[in-house]
Enzyme design. Structure first.
Site, PDB file in Angstrom:
ATOM      1  N   ASP A 194      -1.890  15.821 110.115  1.00 27.39           N
ATOM      2  CA  ASP A 194      -1.323  15.863 108.764  1.00 27.39           C
ATOM      3  C   ASP A 194       0.201  15.884 108.907  1.00 27.39           C
ATOM      4  OD1 ASP A 194      -0.822  16.269 106.071  1.00 27.39           O
ATOM      5  OD2 ASP A 194      -1.175  18.425 106.184  1.00 27.39           O
ATOM      6  N   ASP A 236      -6.996  18.913 101.832  1.00 25.51           N
ATOM      7  CA  ASP A 236      -6.535  19.621 103.017  1.00 25.51           C
ATOM      8  C   ASP A 236      -6.506  21.115 102.727  1.00 25.51           C
ATOM      9  OD1 ASP A 236      -5.675  19.877 105.614  1.00 25.51           O
ATOM     10  OD2 ASP A 236      -3.565  19.554 105.151  1.00 25.51           O
ATOM     11  N   GLU A 280       0.776  18.227 112.185  1.00 25.72           N
ATOM     12  CA  GLU A 280      -0.093  19.390 112.033  1.00 25.72           C
ATOM     13  C   GLU A 280      -1.410  19.066 112.721  1.00 25.72           C
ATOM     14  OE1 GLU A 280      -0.269  20.523 107.839  1.00 25.72           O
ATOM     15  OE2 GLU A 280       1.580  21.686 108.115  1.00 25.72           O
ATOM     16  N   TYR A 337      -6.145  25.283 104.321  1.00 23.22           N
ATOM     17  CA  TYR A 337      -5.088  26.106 104.921  1.00 23.22           C
ATOM     18  C   TYR A 337      -5.797  27.268 105.599  1.00 23.22           C
ATOM     19  CZ  TYR A 337      -0.214  27.967 104.552  1.00 23.22           C
ATOM     20  OH  TYR A 337       1.072  28.411 104.768  1.00 23.22           O
ATOM     21  N   GLN A 340       9.194  19.252 102.101  1.00 23.35           N
ATOM     22  CA  GLN A 340       8.186  20.253 101.712  1.00 23.35           C
ATOM     23  C   GLN A 340       8.837  21.539 101.205  1.00 23.35           C
ATOM     24  OE1 GLN A 340       5.651  21.344 105.006  1.00 23.35           O
ATOM     25  NE2 GLN A 340       4.357  22.684 103.787  1.00 23.35           N
ATOM     26  N   GLU A 349      -5.087  19.401 113.203  1.00 23.87           N
ATOM     27  CA  GLU A 349      -6.170  19.826 112.314  1.00 23.87           C
ATOM     28  C   GLU A 349      -7.491  19.176 112.723  1.00 23.87           C
ATOM     29  OE1 GLU A 349      -5.305  19.636 108.151  1.00 23.87           O
ATOM     30  OE2 GLU A 349      -3.153  20.009 108.426  1.00 23.87           O
ATOM     31  N   HIS A 397      -1.679  30.424 111.195  1.00 22.42           N
ATOM     32  CA  HIS A 397      -0.725  29.430 110.690  1.00 22.42           C
ATOM     33  C   HIS A 397      -0.130  29.893 109.352  1.00 22.42           C
ATOM     34  CE1 HIS A 397       1.068  25.583 109.604  1.00 22.42           C
ATOM     35  NE2 HIS A 397       0.394  25.600 108.485  1.00 22.42           N
ATOM     36  N   THR A 427      -3.618  23.240 109.467  1.00 19.20           N
ATOM     37  CA  THR A 427      -3.118  23.421 110.833  1.00 19.20           C
ATOM     38  C   THR A 427      -3.855  24.539 111.542  1.00 19.20           C
ATOM     39  OG1 THR A 427      -0.964  22.836 109.970  1.00 19.20           O
ATOM     40  CG2 THR A 427      -1.020  23.787 112.177  1.00 19.20           C
ATOM     41  N   GLU A 477       6.133  25.903 113.792  1.00 18.14           N
ATOM     42  CA  GLU A 477       5.835  27.223 114.350  1.00 18.14           C
ATOM     43  C   GLU A 477       6.370  27.358 115.779  1.00 18.14           C
ATOM     44  OE1 GLU A 477       1.733  26.301 112.802  1.00 18.14           O
ATOM     45  OE2 GLU A 477       1.538  28.440 113.197  1.00 18.14           O
ATOM     46  N   ARG A 536       9.084  32.748 103.601  1.00 22.79           N
ATOM     47  CA  ARG A 536       9.189  33.940 102.732  1.00 22.79           C
ATOM     48  C   ARG A 536       9.103  35.180 103.609  1.00 22.79           C
ATOM     49  NH1 ARG A 536       5.152  30.817 100.677  1.00 22.79           N
ATOM     50  NH2 ARG A 536       3.703  32.186 101.750  1.00 22.79           N
ATOM     51  N   ARG A 551       9.129  18.681 106.788  1.00 24.77           N
ATOM     52  CA  ARG A 551       9.349  20.086 106.409  1.00 24.77           C
ATOM     53  C   ARG A 551      10.495  20.272 105.436  1.00 24.77           C
ATOM     54  NH1 ARG A 551       4.461  21.742 107.555  1.00 24.77           N
ATOM     55  NH2 ARG A 551       3.949  21.585 109.765  1.00 24.77           N
ATOM     56  N   LYS A 600       4.063  15.383 102.340  1.00 23.37           N
ATOM     57  CA  LYS A 600       2.806  15.258 103.074  1.00 23.37           C
ATOM     58  C   LYS A 600       2.123  13.897 102.893  1.00 23.37           C
ATOM     59  CE  LYS A 600       1.902  19.724 104.250  1.00 23.37           C
ATOM     60  NZ  LYS A 600       1.447  20.180 105.569  1.00 23.37           N
ATOM     61  N   THR A 630      -1.355  10.297 106.974  1.00 30.69           N
ATOM     62  CA  THR A 630      -2.252  11.235 107.654  1.00 30.69           C
ATOM     63  C   THR A 630      -3.039  10.403 108.657  1.00 30.69           C
ATOM     64  OG1 THR A 630      -2.491  12.484 105.591  1.00 30.69           O
ATOM     65  CG2 THR A 630      -4.096  12.948 107.329  1.00 30.69           C
ATOM     66  N   TYR A 646       7.766  22.496  97.367  1.00 27.97           N
ATOM     67  CA  TYR A 646       6.419  23.083  97.380  1.00 27.97           C
ATOM     68  C   TYR A 646       6.160  24.108  96.285  1.00 27.97           C
ATOM     69  CZ  TYR A 646       7.284  27.682  99.538  1.00 27.97           C
ATOM     70  OH  TYR A 646       7.675  28.977  99.792  1.00 27.97           O
TER      71      TYR A 646
HETATM   72 MN    MN Z   1      -2.053  20.312 106.645  1.00 29.45          MN
END
Ligand code: MN
Length: 444
Positions: free
Chosen positions: A249, A143, A215, A145, A256, A217, A150, A376, A390, A159, A253, A269, A273, A260
């Protein structure tokens, strides 16, 4: 020009299967996506097929009835397989030849014999009388990014002072996902358990995820693979892509966020899927190719190994993507699913060819049936965001459902529905069929 000479994408083509000529159909004769089916009864072996209107055409049956006799023996043999892997492994030329033949059998005006026409009719089944299975045996799943929107939105939430990391505009970021938990559209998804830590707590707890998300995708299947140690050049990358599907996906959260760093996504994750059952070929999508993402002034030029004039000119895809949500209460009151976003694959910062080339740039071998996903897909506007994370800004602004319910993340019983299609003046609309999944409560 008679129909015998017309390209399979020619918008003037019509099928003798009426439902395929409905302008709203996802599966006109210009599409012919590949899949794998089995009769609802569960009897008989799975077989590969194409979708045409509201029917599916059994390709093993076509081979056995001699309808594919003009094709190379390897292609005919691939049509008798239980999954698409064998056809994928033969490379794009094989799928192209098969598609041309099938288009000929299904179009009006083809000088096909009455006998062949009768045989094809026998091999068609109403799509609602079959079960669609995963189209390929997926050995590996990666997968990416690839949406800069996104990546920036998520970066801001996790962050705030450092949203987009400095490598993003140089290297297509991805992680190796889990192939074993890929399921086909319609398979319910169980809310996962896992570790999470609320902000002020001193230690994490184990329990059901409280922030389950989707997500939106696009996936692409590897066709012909490459040998270990042999990279794929950017100009050859599209020869290694068989076709596309929709991908959800599912992401927990809270799990994650806690796990992560430092190595990226893991159990937040890999519990599920979902993929759509139909694989739309690159050939069918040819009329909808667009230039690669227009990089902002001051962004770096891609390094030479992932930069080619041809890919920059036509490496993007104008594919419209919609996500909708339906709660149990909405279904109980017969309220239609609520559309929560509409995005477009052309907003991806990286092209499929760049992702494939980068993946194999160290000599990593890709194999027929491997699945890659885009990450995503979010656009630059508030109505084009491909995840609830989001849309709700991590719970700060929940969305309102028509029942008065609100959602920051998914509740048990919610169904997530993705649709994707390409349309362009002068061409026939091509659809992907849906990608659906509903949330089951966590196991006690
Ligand atoms: Mn994904």
């Amino acid at each position: 020009m008679n129909s015998h000479e017309m390209h399979p994408n020619d918008p003037r083509l019509h099928s003798w299967i009426d439902s395929a000529n409905d302008p709203k159909s996802d599966f006109p004769i210009q599409n012919l996506p590949f899949g794998v089916f089995r009769h609802v009864s569960g009897h008989g072996q799975p077989a590969i097929c194409v979708a045409i209107g509201d029917r599916i055409l059994d390709l093993r049956g076509c081979q056995q009835d001699g309808l594919l006799d003009d094709l190379a023996p390897a292609i005919q043999e691939a049509c008798t397989a239980l999954s698409l892997n064998a056809l994928m492994a033969l490379g794009r030329g094989a799928a192209t030849a098969l598609r041309v033949r099938l288009s000929g059998l299904l179009r009006i005006g083809q000088p096909t014999t009455r006998e062949n026409h009768r045989k094809v009719e026998q091999l068609l089944t109403a799509a609602d009388e079959v079960m669609l299975l995963p189209p390929a045996v997926i050995g590996d799943y990666t997968d990416f990014y690839a949406s800069v929107h996104h990546a920036t939105n998520v970066g801001k939430l996790f962050r705030p002072d450092n949203p987009l990391l400095p490598n993003y505009k140089y290297v297509p970021i991805g992680y190796h996902g889990r192939a074993s938990s890929i399921v086909v559209s319609g398979t319910p998804v169980r809310r996962p358990g896992g570790q999470s830590k609320i902000a002020d707590a001193t230690a994490p707890l184990f329990g059901p995820s409280n922030s389950l998300d989707y997500e939106l995708e696009v996936g692409f299947f590897v066709g012909r693979g490459n040998k270990l140690g042999h990279p794929i050049s950017i100009d050859r990358a599209s020869e290694h892509i068989f076709g596309l599907c929709l991908v959800n996906d599912w992401s927990a959260r809270d799990l994650q966020a806690w796990e992560y760093q430092p190595l990226g996504p893991f159990v937040g994750k890999n519990f599920a899927t979902t993929i759509s059952p139909w694989v739309v070929t690159l050939d069918a999508l040819e009329p909808f190719r667009v230039p690669a993402f227009q990089r902002a002034e001051g962004d770096p030029t891609p390094l030479p190994y992932i930069n080619s004039r041809e890919d920059q000119a036509l490496g993007g895809l104008d594919l419209i993507l919609e996500a909708s949500l339906s709660s149990q209460a909405m279904r109980d009151r017969a309220i239609a699913p609520l559309r929560v976003s509409r995005g477009n694959m052309r907003d991806l910062y990286w092209t499929m060819a760049q992702m494939v080339t980068h993946h194999a740039s160290n000599g990593c071998n890709l194999r027929a049936g491997d699945l890659m996903a885009s990450g995503t897909i979010s656009g630059s506007t508030a109505d084009s965001l491909g995840s609830l994370l989001e849309i709700s800004r991590r719970g700060a602004s929940p969305i309102q459902l028509p029942t008065g319910e609100t959602r920051s993340f998914l509740e048990d019983g919610d169904e997530v529905i993705f649709e994707g299609w390409c349309e362009r003046e002068g061409h026939t609309r091509i659809g992907f069929g849906g990608c659906r999944g509903s949330v089951l409560p966590a196991r006690k």
